[in-house]
Design an enzyme around this catalytic site. Structure first.
Site, PDB file in Angstrom:
ATOM      1  N   GLN A 138      -4.282  -1.732   9.408  1.00 32.11           N
ATOM      2  CA  GLN A 138      -4.267  -3.062   8.804  1.00 32.11           C
ATOM      3  C   GLN A 138      -4.949  -4.057   9.748  1.00 32.11           C
ATOM      4  O   GLN A 138      -4.567  -4.185  10.908  1.00 32.11           O
ATOM      5  CB  GLN A 138      -2.816  -3.484   8.512  1.00 32.11           C
ATOM      6  CG  GLN A 138      -2.700  -4.779   7.749  1.00 32.11           C
ATOM      7  CD  GLN A 138      -3.317  -4.707   6.342  1.00 32.11           C
ATOM      8  OE1 GLN A 138      -3.152  -3.731   5.632  1.00 32.11           O
ATOM      9  NE2 GLN A 138      -4.037  -5.744   5.955  1.00 32.11           N
TER      10      GLN A 138
ATOM     11  N   LYS B 239       0.844  -1.208   0.000  1.00 27.75           N
ATOM     12  CA  LYS B 239       0.000   0.000   0.000  1.00 27.75           C
ATOM     13  C   LYS B 239       0.875   1.253   0.000  1.00 27.75           C
ATOM     14  O   LYS B 239       0.594   2.229  -0.709  1.00 27.75           O
ATOM     15  CB  LYS B 239      -0.942  -0.030   1.214  1.00 27.75           C
ATOM     16  CG  LYS B 239      -2.019  -1.100   1.060  1.00 27.75           C
ATOM     17  CD  LYS B 239      -2.827  -1.389   2.316  1.00 27.75           C
ATOM     18  CE  LYS B 239      -3.733  -2.598   2.050  1.00 27.75           C
ATOM     19  NZ  LYS B 239      -4.498  -3.052   3.209  1.00 27.75           N
TER      20      LYS B 239
ATOM     21  N   ASP C  86     -10.832   2.940   4.016  1.00 30.70           N
ATOM     22  CA  ASP C  86     -11.200   1.531   3.863  1.00 30.70           C
ATOM     23  C   ASP C  86     -12.724   1.359   3.849  1.00 30.70           C
ATOM     24  O   ASP C  86     -13.224   0.250   3.648  1.00 30.70           O
ATOM     25  CB  ASP C  86     -10.614   0.710   5.027  1.00 30.70           C
ATOM     26  CG  ASP C  86      -9.494  -0.216   4.575  1.00 30.70           C
ATOM     27  OD1 ASP C  86      -9.328  -0.378   3.356  1.00 30.70           O
ATOM     28  OD2 ASP C  86      -8.805  -0.767   5.449  1.00 30.70           O
TER      29      ASP C  86
END
Ligand code: NAD
Length: 285
Positions: A98, A54, A121
């Site tokens: 994460q 990422k 997200d």
């Protein structure tokens, strides 16, 4: 093989190039450089690889990144304090924690601490509510990537029968709203669905987001259907999707492979979301 292969690598490259151009335009027109904050707790090797990818993707499209790596024994309180501080930090546009965190940390509490304006997200209750309400907001990256692939493949969604197998908050449920917003007739199938093959055979667009290797075979697919396989399952025979690719590609009109289908889209859509968050924050300030 008769099905057209929907190449997620190629589409994700196109999306990233588009984002790179848009980031440059945004900065040239007086905007700030978008910044993604990544947070990783613990030593899970796969999570380290995901976060590194990422960060690399950010660099490639001109998005800045700040990385916070915390030891596995970090307390939930300390993590929540960091996530809230990133929410207050004017120099951060997107926050990516994460998941999954180590077992002693409640992922729902972490998600609830993310500032919805920076929820790249698309996991917060605010983002989910906006999506269900058909209002603009940040959409979870994998389902957004599925729609991008369908558009790229030229799949007609208006009035189409769309069947999603899987109803997770991360993939299945957002897809219900995204496909409804495109005027598809949407069915959400799941582990309690009676006669799954018959339900799936109704689909012009069949999306598998289950996590069971090769669950969907030829008997689940209407000839000519577009089949999107979200599944990523590590097996003794390598990485497998939720769809039996060999059998289904003989029947489907178009199909995504695993790997190289939906997988590469997720990071590309994270870049899209980070730029969108930066633009929307700059409008509000
Ligand atoms: P999940 O475990 O949260 O949800 C699975 C869903 O499948 C549940 O709603 C369940 O009802 C349904 N299900 C389980 N067994 C079933 C069966 N036998 N018949 C019908 N339905 C059944 O999973 P998830 O997070 O949505 O992930 C699904 C798959 O997608 C996994 O393989 C995961 O690794 C993959 N995934 C890929 C990406 C990506 O490409 N970047 C992102 C997220 C998830």
């Amino acid at each position: 093989m008769s099905a057209k292969i929907i190449d997620g690598k190629q589409v994700s490259t196109e999306v990233r190039e588009r984002v790179a151009d848009q980031v440059a335009e945004f900065i040239a027109s007086g905007g700030h450089q978008p910044v993604l904050a990544t947070v990783l707790v613990g030593d899970d090797p796969a999570s380290h690889v995901y976060v590194a990818n990422k960060i690399k993707a950010c660099e490639a499209v001109g998005i800045g990144s700040v990385h916070h790596e915390l030891p596995a024994e970090t307390s939930q309180d300390d993590l929540l304090t960091l996530v809230r501080a990133l929410g207050d930090d004017d120099g951060v546009d997107g926050i990516l924690v994460q998941l999954p965190p180590p077992d002693h940390i409640d992922p729902d509490a972490v998600i609830a601490a993310i500032d919805p304006a920076k929820d790249v997200d698309g996991l917060t209750a605010t983002s989910a509510g906006l999506l269900v309400g058909g209002r603009p907001g940040l959409v979870s990256c994998t389902p957004a990537g599925v729609i991008e692939l369908l558009d790229h493949a030229g799949t007609e969604l208006e009035g189409a029968e769309a069947v999603i197998v899987g109803r997770s908050n991360l993939v299945g449920k957002p897809l219900i709203s995204l496909l409804l917003a495109r005027n598809a007739t949407v069915t959400a199938a799941h582990s309690r669905t009676r006669d799954l093959p018959a339900v799936c055979r109704r689909a012009d667009v069949l999306i598998a987001a289950v996590g069971v290797p090769e669950l969907l075979g030829a008997e689940h697919v209407k000839p000519g259907a577009t089949v999107i396989d979200v599944g990523i399952n590590r097996t003794d025979d390598g990485l497998k999707g939720d769809v039996d690719f060999e059998a289904v590609s003989e029947i489907a009109g178009a199909i995504t492979p695993v790997p190289g289908g939906v997988g590469p889209m997720t990071i590309a859509m994270l870049m899209v979301n980070t730029l969108a968050a930066a633009k929307s924050r700059s409008k509000q300030s």
